[in-house]
Design a protein around this motif. Structure first.
Motif, mmCIF file in Angstrom:
data_model
loop_
_atom_site.group_PDB
_atom_site.id
_atom_site.type_symbol
_atom_site.label_atom_id
_atom_site.label_comp_id
_atom_site.label_asym_id
_atom_site.label_seq_id
_atom_site.Cartn_x
_atom_site.Cartn_y
_atom_site.Cartn_z
ATOM 1 N N GLN A 176 -3.382 -13.185 -0.307
ATOM 2 C CA GLN A 176 -4.026 -11.901 -0.045
ATOM 3 C C GLN A 176 -3.154 -10.731 -0.471
ATOM 4 O OE1 GLN A 176 -5.406 -11.466 3.984
ATOM 5 N NE2 GLN A 176 -5.876 -9.296 3.769
ATOM 6 N N GLY A 177 -1.840 -10.873 -0.335
ATOM 7 C CA GLY A 177 -0.954 -9.769 -0.706
ATOM 8 C C GLY A 177 -1.115 -8.580 0.213
ATOM 9 N N SER A 178 -1.091 -8.838 1.533
ATOM 10 C CA SER A 178 -1.377 -7.784 2.514
ATOM 11 C C SER A 178 -0.369 -6.637 2.456
ATOM 12 C CB SER A 178 -1.425 -8.375 3.928
ATOM 13 O OG SER A 178 -0.224 -9.077 4.202
ATOM 14 N N ARG A 179 0.846 -6.906 1.946
ATOM 15 C CA ARG A 179 1.866 -5.839 1.883
ATOM 16 C C ARG A 179 1.528 -4.791 0.824
ATOM 17 N NH1 ARG A 179 7.348 -8.760 0.885
ATOM 18 N NH2 ARG A 179 5.979 -9.958 -0.468
ATOM 19 N N LEU A 180 0.537 -5.102 -0.046
ATOM 20 C CA LEU A 180 0.095 -4.101 -1.028
ATOM 21 C C LEU A 180 -1.030 -3.221 -0.475
ATOM 22 C CD1 LEU A 180 0.223 -6.059 -4.417
ATOM 23 C CD2 LEU A 180 1.727 -4.222 -3.656
ATOM 24 N N GLY A 181 -1.348 -3.407 0.803
ATOM 25 C CA GLY A 181 -2.275 -2.507 1.488
ATOM 26 C C GLY A 181 -3.613 -2.343 0.787
ATOM 27 N N LYS A 182 -3.973 -1.090 0.519
ATOM 28 C CA LYS A 182 -5.276 -0.764 -0.072
ATOM 29 C C LYS A 182 -5.517 -1.467 -1.406
ATOM 30 C CE LYS A 182 -5.404 4.019 1.665
ATOM 31 N NZ LYS A 182 -5.415 5.429 1.227
ATOM 32 N N ILE A 196 -3.520 5.444 -3.441
ATOM 33 C CA ILE A 196 -4.950 5.716 -3.316
ATOM 34 C C ILE A 196 -5.674 4.436 -3.732
ATOM 35 C CG2 ILE A 196 -6.874 7.166 -4.077
ATOM 36 C CD1 ILE A 196 -4.690 8.647 -2.460
ATOM 37 N N GLY A 197 -6.611 3.982 -2.926
ATOM 38 C CA GLY A 197 -7.247 2.680 -3.136
ATOM 39 C C GLY A 197 -8.280 2.672 -4.254
ATOM 40 N N TYR A 198 -8.813 1.493 -4.519
ATOM 41 C CA TYR A 198 -9.831 1.321 -5.555
ATOM 42 C C TYR A 198 -11.084 2.121 -5.211
ATOM 43 C CZ TYR A 198 -6.988 -2.453 -7.362
ATOM 44 O OH TYR A 198 -5.953 -3.180 -7.886
ATOM 45 N N ASN A 199 -11.566 2.883 -6.184
ATOM 46 C CA ASN A 199 -12.793 3.684 -6.045
ATOM 47 C C ASN A 199 -12.731 4.668 -4.877
ATOM 48 O OD1 ASN A 199 -14.146 2.305 -8.233
ATOM 49 N ND2 ASN A 199 -14.444 0.581 -6.844
#
Length: 379
Positions: free
Chosen positions: A14-20, A367-370
């Motif tokens: 999942q790579g949760s440490r990459l957050g958004k 800033i997250g995707y879309n």
């Protein structure tokens, strides 16, 4: 026909440490360097090393990853005796086969591996930035008559406690494995890259399952089991650029290093190309009001603002009066008039409104995707 070596890329995390950045896609599908996704490095290394069959083991949010890899043609892995297979969890008579660890994911795909019938299995992580000749690692594996070879990289002593550390004899044979030791005895850190002689690994995993022995993870279970059984386990010492981009800071740093003057990764090296899916966009356009310095501007970009030491990925728009510094802007993002972005990662398709300030001086901003920032909701 027996294949010498099959590569399995573990791309299910999942790579949760990459957050958004990994809310909607798997970590190996995250963009890097303007034109790539992280998994491109492992796939390109396979193609350049002559590894013709690759299985990509996915689990978490695999849609973007599957679409990106397709039939493997971007890496030349779609020939008569080569191929890329996407390996996802599936339902079976004994229940759903969710992957519970790295080696468990391999065991659940034992039928696929047997169909390829390899002599050796190469285990890779899908979330590292590096160039490596796996064929050279295989050559050393054979010379050592090893059951298992573990790629290691020397890290500074003060950082060694963050890694799995391999302690070896004078011939490079591993005598002890310590997971994140408080007092490291060496600086040889495991890179999460392994070559196993398949017949021995298969026997171990099948017997463990039959006897209800916990053998779910390579680091925690398999390597210690090999050492306990006095198997021939050796290190392969890697010298070169290697970056685990599992955190926001490390992903930002790797992108900034990529456009640095002394880019050790050397993306222009024609003898070891990094391949990717080509999105076929028109050439970028930089208008008369733009001011671009020390930056990477990829196909399809339209730039009217000021860009300093940054990466603009495919189809990014930078409007008049906008300023971007020390930032990584992913594909399709729009930076509107007067916006100011500093030390940030902007996700795919994000929209930054007029005069918005995103300042990562103290901490890298994401800033997250879309994601839409500073634009009034028209509804």
């Amino acid at each position: 026909m027996k294949n010498e070596m099959l590569a399995l890329i573990l791309a299910g995390g999942q790579g949760s440490r990459l957050g958004k950045l990994t809310q909607n896609i798997a970590k190996p599908a995250v963009q890097f360097g303007g034109r790539y996704r992280i998994i491109d490095f492992a796939l390109s290394n396979c193609a350049n090393s002559g590894v013709r069959n690759v299985g990509v083991i996915t689990q978490y949010q695999p849609l973007a990853l599957n679409a990106h890899i397709g039939n493997g043609s971007s890496w030349g892995l779609n020939g008569v005796n080569s191929g890329v297979s996407i390996l996802q969890p599936y339902s079976a008579t004994e229940g759903n086969r969710w992957f519970q660890g790295t080696s468990h994911a391999v065991y659940q795909n034992i039928n696929y591996i047997d169909s390829i019938d390899p002599e050796y299995v190469l285990i890779l992580s899908g979330d590292h930035i590096y160039k490596m000749d796996y064929d050279d690692m295989l050559r050393q594996h054979k010379e050592n008559d090893a059951s298992l070879s573990v790629a290691v990289i020397n890290v500074p002593y003060e950082e060694a406690s963050r890694f799995g550390i391999m302690n070896t004899d004078s011939h490079g044979r591993i005598v002890e494995f310590e997971e994140k030791p408080a007092q490291p005895k060496s600086t040889k850190a495991s890179m999460g890259i392994y070559i196993f002689t398949w017949s021995r690994l298969r026997e171990l995993l099948v017997n463990a399952d039959k006897n209800n022995v916990d053998m779910l993870d390579f680091g925690h279970n398999v390597i210690p089991a090999y050492l306990k059984a006095d198997e021939r386990v050796y290190t392969y010492e890697f010298e070169g650029y290697w970056k685990d981009v599992g955190t926001i800071d490390s992903l930002w740093e790797a992108n900034m290093e990529y456009i640095g003057e002394n880019n050790v990764l050397n993306s222009r090296d024609r003898s070891w190309k990094i391949y990717s899916k080509n999105l076929i966009s028109p050439p970028h356009f930089i208008d008369g009001t733009a001011d671009v310095k020390d930056s990477l501007v990829v196909d399809g970009c339209f730039v009217s603002g000021e860009v300093r030491h940054s990466i603009l990925s495919t189809n990014v728009q930078v409007k008049t009066g906008a300023v971007i510094e020390d930032s990584f802007i992913m594909s399709g993002a729009i930076v509107s008039q007067g916006a100011h972005i500093k030390r940030a990662i902007i996700g795919e398709g994000a929209i930054i409104g007029d005069d918005v300030v995103i300042d990562g001086t103290d901490e890298i901003q994401v800033i997250g995707y879309n994601e839409v920032v500073g634009v009034a909701d028209e509804a």
